[in-house]
Design an enzyme around this catalytic site. Structure first.
Site, PDB file in Angstrom:
ATOM      1  N   SER A 659       0.815  -1.218   0.000  1.00  0.00           N
ATOM      2  CA  SER A 659       0.000   0.000   0.000  1.00  0.00           C
ATOM      3  C   SER A 659       0.847   1.266   0.000  1.00  0.00           C
ATOM      4  O   SER A 659       0.311   2.357  -0.174  1.00  0.00           O
ATOM      5  CB  SER A 659      -0.932   0.007   1.219  1.00  0.00           C
ATOM      6  OG  SER A 659      -0.191   0.035   2.426  1.00  0.00           O
ATOM      7  N   LYS A 702      -5.864   5.006   8.010  1.00  0.00           N
ATOM      8  CA  LYS A 702      -4.693   5.707   7.475  1.00  0.00           C
ATOM      9  C   LYS A 702      -4.971   7.197   7.316  1.00  0.00           C
ATOM     10  O   LYS A 702      -4.134   8.043   7.676  1.00  0.00           O
ATOM     11  CB  LYS A 702      -4.290   5.086   6.140  1.00  0.00           C
ATOM     12  CG  LYS A 702      -3.720   3.675   6.273  1.00  0.00           C
ATOM     13  CD  LYS A 702      -3.474   3.038   4.915  1.00  0.00           C
ATOM     14  CE  LYS A 702      -2.921   1.624   5.078  1.00  0.00           C
ATOM     15  NZ  LYS A 702      -2.739   0.948   3.777  1.00  0.00           N
TER      16      LYS A 702
END
Length: 840
Positions: A659, A702
């Protein structure tokens, strides 16, 4: 070099796209008290159909493995479905163990109709009590005493006749035969008087010799006649025994008449009662002895130690079972499954009998359903093997584990096996199911039905209403006050957040149940009649506060510059990436600085995390993908003469996942083009070899992780996060993040490609290549291409310079473009080889 063109505008997502709301008014109720709350299998209809199918199949092997994540309600749903099935089935049989009088080491198992096991236990208990009274009474009657006296007189007559013949013979020869306590004595007689020893000595020698010879003859004759005594005694004992049998038989037949008639329709019980009758006749003496008052055995283990052979061990009692049994074994050891034989200590020895046979969960579930946890079952030695053996063989054998393993040679009971007819449901995670399916060849034939429980379901208006009904059932079952529609709406949103997707609902009810219970606590403090949204919010905030110590410590470390994260300004080759940290059941995001360097080299990008073995395989895969993207996008016509490095700054633990590959690629492009990127924008997303940005997990955490850092440092209005456009539907951000976006103090920008991400980060137009592969002048990509061309030219020139210094040209060198026949640049190897011969 032409001036850089400004990038086109990339609008952030509107605030309403950051969190999908649940319209409480559309749910159609005021509180959950208005709902029936009957949605046990909501969202799990497919798994429910699988369970119903397995229950309806009457063939062996159609057992169920219920697989899915923890907390999705597997146990509750299966229990309800199984209870529904069990209620429609007839109750199974009772099972008892009784003594096998011919083979005491192998107790006999008897099947009886429902409720008859308890009746047989009571009937046999009463029968023993009646026999204990009737048999001694029968032997105390005048009739028995008379018949016994007749036998004794008859024996005495035969005994006396034997001695009378000896006495008569001795008298005719002048010898008296006298019986004494010590035996038979012979004495000389004269004129009717027994001679004393002195008188006997005075007799003539001839007379003494004759008397001695006569005594010898009498002794021989007596000895021959006495040999008949054992036969006479044996005959007497047999006749006495037959008399006892006759009396006992007559008594037992009278006492057992009602019991025998009651169980005449049950052949196994009738055969057992016939065996009891024969054994009681043979062992009548047991009923004529005094009770065993001084036995060291505790009373619960015996009515009477000597008469326990006539007791009935009720192994499985179905007398109160309305339908098929449903048994859940939460400690499925070997003995808990198949049963055991207990022992007790007596005079320093361990002894046992059939009455100490104890049932296992397979016995109790026989004829119904047995529920087991796969993880617990597999953790117990030989429990899984025992279950497979019972299911494959269709019977339950009680055998001590020590004998199964061959560790014991002592004799023990071997109870006869009981036929098994049971449906087994195993609960477990997916990984256990697939491991068993792959590595256990018997698994597929024994567990043919897979009930796969969903982790998430589609979030529709209908699904929200059914979800509300399920929450109503949870509230009712947990004895909490009704939930308001607004509170249910907030829990619906939380279910979407748990699903990590705004268009999905998580089926994991465990966390929601905890929120409801904790919200009930706060509602009780307010003395509210309902559990409202403020109680739910307070419970969720409190849950986060209890878990977020490490997250707060990380944010503090950033504000104190212990961890170097910039949220303002611009830097070349430096990008704020985002990582997710999971600790137990709490996940949070944290920003991490990613830096890149670029210089002339041999076309290699060094992943420092991988080199020091901190990078996992997925992270390494992401770095290799972006390396190939660079070569395919920018170096089609010339060698990639680049040496670069990538690193997660201040990262001292493992790095896994791809990611961060978008952030790494952006840092690398910035380092190559020498164009600074904004530190106020963090990046998450992965890329493929075409430069497309792909979705990542934990996107909400996040984004919130970078927001928390920016808020701690100070929101400037220019800060935000780049996310993959594929993740937009997943967003279920916290209310404070949505509020900051609504006020223009924080932004979430979606992108589809690397070019879009670079335009947001640099403010420079990326530029698309033309038909020849060249990017427009003044664009970021043109700057990257030019820099890589410069690297290639310099590398080629250095290579030629070193070759002029004395190195021989490789034979397969292609002079036209400076590449080898394999297409790999060779210039980078020249400086190393020529280092011993400096250029003139």
């Amino acid at each position: 070099m032409p001036p850089l063109e400004p990038a086109p505008r990339h609008d952030p997502l509107p605030p309403e796209s950051l969190r999908r709301r649940c319209d409480a008014a559309a749910l159609g109720f005021v509180t959950t008290a208005d709902l029936r709350g009957d949605e046990p299998a909501f969202g799990q209809e497919r798994a429910a159909r699988a369970v119903r199918f397995a229950m309806s199949m009457r063939r062996p092997g159609y057992n169920v493995f219920a697989l899915g994540s923890s907390g999705v309600g597997k146990h509750a749903i299966v229990r309800e479905l199984v209870a529904e099935y069990a209620s429609e089935q007839p109750p199974p049989s009772d099972w008892v163990y009784v003594e096998d009088f011919a083979r005491p080491a192998e107790p006999r198992a008897i099947e009886l109709p429902q409720g008859h096991g308890r009746l047989l236990v009571e009937d046999m208990k009463k029968l023993v009590q009646d026999l204990q009274a009737a048999i001694p009474a029968a032997f105390a009657t005048r009739e028995y005493a008379t018949r016994l006296e007749e036998l004794q007189r008859e024996f005495q007559a035969k005994h006396d006749a034997l001695f009378s013949a000896i006495e008569a013979t001795g008298a005719s020869r002048g010898i008296a035969v006298l019986r004494s306590p010590s035996g038979v004595v012979f004495a000389a007689v004269k004129e009717g008087e027994i001679l004393s020893p002195d008188q006997l000595e005075k007799l003539p020698d001839e007379e003494k010799t004759r008397l001695r010879a006569t005594v010898q003859e009498l002794q021989t004759e007596l000895s021959d006649r006495l040999k008949e005594l054992p036969r006479i005694h044996r005959e007497l004992r047999e006749r006495l025994r037959e008399l006892e049998r006759s009396v006992t038989r007559y008594t037992v037949d009278g006492v057992m008449e009602d019991v025998v008639r009651r169980y005449a329709a049950l052949p196994e019980v009738a055969r057992y009662l016939s065996d009891v009758r024969l054994d009681v006749v043979e062992e009548a003496a047991l009923f004529r002895l005094e009770k065993d008052e001084e036995s060291p055995i505790p009373p619960p283990l015996r009515p009477d130690r000597r008469l326990v052979r006539y007791a009935v061990n009720l192994l499985v009692d179905r007398s109160e079972c309305p339908g098929a049994p449903v048994e859940y074994d939460d400690h499925a050891t070997y003995e808990h499954l198949v049963g055991r034989v207990e022992h007790y200590a007596e005079f320093g020895n361990l002894v046992t009998n059939f009455s100490l046979i104890k049932s296992g969960s397979l016995h109790r579930a026989n004829g119904g359903v047995l529920l087991l946890d796969a993880r617990d079952l597999l953790a117990q030695p030989y429990a899984w093997t025992a279950l497979k053996r019972a299911l494959s063989g269709g019977r339950i054998e009680i055998e001590p584990l020590s004998q199964v393993l061959g560790l014991s040679t002592s004799e023990s009971l071997r109870p006869r096996p009981i036929p098994l007819n049971v449906k087994v449901v195993l609960f477990g995670p997916r990984e256990i199911y697939y491991l068993l399916a792959e590595h256990d060849p018997e698994f597929a034939s024994l567990f043919k039905v897979e009930a796969d429980f969903e982790d998430v379901i589609e979030r529709t208006s209908e699904a929200e209403r059914r979800f509300a009904s399920r929450l109503a059932a949870i509230a009712r079952r947990s004895s909490v006050r009704p939930l308001s529609a607004e509170a249910v709406g907030r829990l619906v949103e939380e279910a979407s957040r748990l699903a990590d997707d705004g268009r999905k609902l998580s089926t994991n009810v465990r966390g929601l149940v905890d929120i409801v219970l904790e919200g009930e606590h706060y509602a009780a403090e307010r003395a509210s009649v309902s559990l409202d949204v403020e109680d739910v919010d307070r419970a969720m905030v409190a849950r986060t506060e209890r878990r977020d110590r490490i997250r707060r410590d990380l944010v503090e470390a950033v504000t104190r510059r212990t961890i170097l994260i910039d949220v303002t300004g611009e830097r070349i080759g430096q990008v704020n990436g985002l990582a997710a940290v999971s600790l137990a059941d709490f996940t949070f995001g944290r920003p991490t600085r990613i830096t890149a360097t670029a210089r002339i080299g041999e076309g290699r990008i060094v992943d420092i995390e991988r080199e020091v073995e901190l990078g996992g395989p997925f992270h390494s895969k992401g770095v290799l993908i972006l390396t190939n993207y660079l070569a395919a996008r920018y170096a089609k016509q010339y060698p990639l003469s680049l040496s670069a490095s990538l690193v997660f700054e201040q990262s001292y633990s493992g790095v896994e996942g791809d990611s961060a590959s978008l952030a790494e690629l952006c840092a690398l492009l910035s380092a190559i083009a020498e164009i600074p990127v904004k530190q106020s924008i963090a990046v998450t997303g992965s890329v493929n070899q075409s430069g497309k940005v792909q979705a990542v997990g934990a996107v909400n955490e996040k984004v919130e992780g970078f927001f928390d850092v920016c808020r701690a440092v100070g929101l400037s209005g220019s800060q935000g996060v780049i996310v993959p456009r594929a993740n937009v539907d997943w967003l279920m951000l916290r209310e404070d993040v949505v509020l900051a976006a609504r006020e223009g103090r924080f932004h979430v920008v979606p992108v589809d490609t690397v070019n879009e991400a670079m335009e947001v980060l640099t403010g420079v137009r990326a530029g698309e290549p033309d038909a020849d592969g060249d990017s427009p002048a003044g664009t970021l990509n043109q700057r990257v291409e030019q820099r890589l061309i410069d690297f290639a030219v310099v590398a080629k020139r250095f290579g030629e310079l070193f070759e002029l210094g004395g190195e021989e040209e490789p034979k397969d060198r292609d002079q036209s473009d400076g590449r080898s026949a394999t297409g790999v640049a060779v210039s980078a190897a020249r400086p190393l080889q020529a280092s011993r011969k400096p250029c003139a």
